[in-house]
Scaffold this motif. Structure first.
Motif: not given
Length: 382
Positions: A138-145, A147-152
């Protein structure tokens, strides 16, 4: 005397990302779920910029236990990784970095996720595409390192594995790695099905480590940006990819792209017929793999090439080359005869019923499962 050692439990080759207009990214988090094959008490990872032409900086890396089957993690289990004591790491072009070891208790079938945060504009060149039931990212915008749940809304799936080349755990010396080396056929599902078979064994002591790059050849590589993502040639790739901690076995299945790629400059300016090797030259390239593997103390198996009848560059002379190469493998190596497992017994140049993905080169999921079953049976008997 310690009864433990470092053993790689997950891995990918590093190849070249397809060269497109957007080759840099910033402010993104990559998250890769991984299933651990056996117990251990410490963990470390390798980030690899082998194919990069620029230095890269990774701002943060975390490991956490997964929560469910997707990208979610248990935030109470997050462990921040460091590199020489720093929370970030700068990796020069062509180099790699190994994290500091951290305490992390693992068990068979334990699912973890590794999150990698990239802050500044970074060349996303060192990567590989891998697919299969255990190969999700997965990849996600922002620093989600953390974060429990990556925002959809900010997250997408990916099968492109950037920079993360090896995950090692400190484990009992009875546990070992099996390397699966090859091209797109090995970058696809059969190593994952093999891993699932080992994971289903409560007494499992094998990890499956995939080192495969789509489009790659034993003897040639492309210098043009159109095809450079097809990967590096064998004597460049092999010395970099085969030193795998805890490895005792290797399965090599490669050579078909050397046979099917050359079509002549009148058809494709980047694929001259001069690239076509003779069968003895191709065998010499395979012997280099075998000798190198044995030199690393690896029990070395070689898989036969699969049917290609119906592929867009199929020709009688290519079929003849493939068959001669396969016969050498059958008579001179520790054999895993993938070809016999998936071909049509009535028309041996073609896939059997249900074994063709549809392009007449890559197997179906059913065929990949059959390949894994054959590899598993061979490994557990030796």
């Amino acid at each position: 005397m310690s009864t433990n050692h470092w053993c790689t439990v997950w891995g990918n080759a590093m190849s070249i990302t397809d060269h497109r207009v957007g080759t840099h990214s910033k402010d993104i988090t990559l998250r890769y779920p991984i299933t651990l094959p056996f117990a251990g008490e410490k963990i470390r990872i390798t980030l690899d910029n082998f194919c990069g032409t620029e230095d890269v900086r990774i701002e943060a890396v975390t490991i956490a236990c997964s929560a469910g089957e997707g990208s979610s993690i248990d935030s109470n289990t997050i462990t921040k990784l460091t590199f020489d004591g720093n929370p970030y790491v700068e990796i020069k072009a062509g180099c790699k970095a190994v994290s500091d070891e951290v305490d992390f208790v693992s068990s068979q079938n334990k699912k973890i996720s590794i999150s990698i945060y990239i802050k500044e504009a970074t060349q996303m060149r060192s990567s590989v595409i891998a697919t299969g039931p255990l190969s999700k990212g997965y990849y996600s915008v922002g620093d989600k390192s953390e974060m429990a749940d990556l925002p959809q809304d900010d997250t997408r799936n990916t099968n492109c594995f950037y920079f993360l080349s090896d995950v090692e755990i400190y484990t009992d010396t009875k546990n070992a790695a099996v390397i699966c080396y090859g091209d797109s056929i090995t970058a696809q599902s059969w190593p994952d099905y093999l891993a699932l078979m080992f994971l289903a064994n409560p007494d499992n002591n094998k990890a499956v480590v995939r080192k495969a790059t789509s489009g790659s050849r034993i003897l040639r590589q492309y210098s043009c940006i159109t095809y450079e993502s097809y990967g590096l040639k064998g004597d460049v790739r092999f010395p970099h990819e085969i030193p795998v901690s805890g490895a005792t076995d290797i399965i090599i299945q490669q050579g078909i792209n050397d046979i099917i790629h050359p079509v002549g400059v009148e058809v494709n300016p980047f694929r001259p017929m001069s690239d076509l090797p003779t069968v003895p030259e191709l065998i010499d390239g395979l012997k280099y793999y075998i000798d190198s593997s044995i030199g690393h103390g690896l029990n070395t198996y070689v898989g036969t090439l699969l049917p290609i009848e119906g592929w867009r560059t199929y020709a009688d002379f290519r079929e003849t080359m493939k068959n001669e190469y396969n016969e050498w493998i059958r008579n001179n190596t520790q054999l895993i005869d993938f070809d016999r497992a998936v071909r049509n017994p009535e028309r041996m140049s073609a896939f059997g019923e249900g074994m063709d993905s549809g392009d007449h080169l890559h197997p179906s999921e059913k065929a990949y499962e059959e390949m894994a079953k054959l590899a598993y049976a061979t490994l557990i008997m030796n």
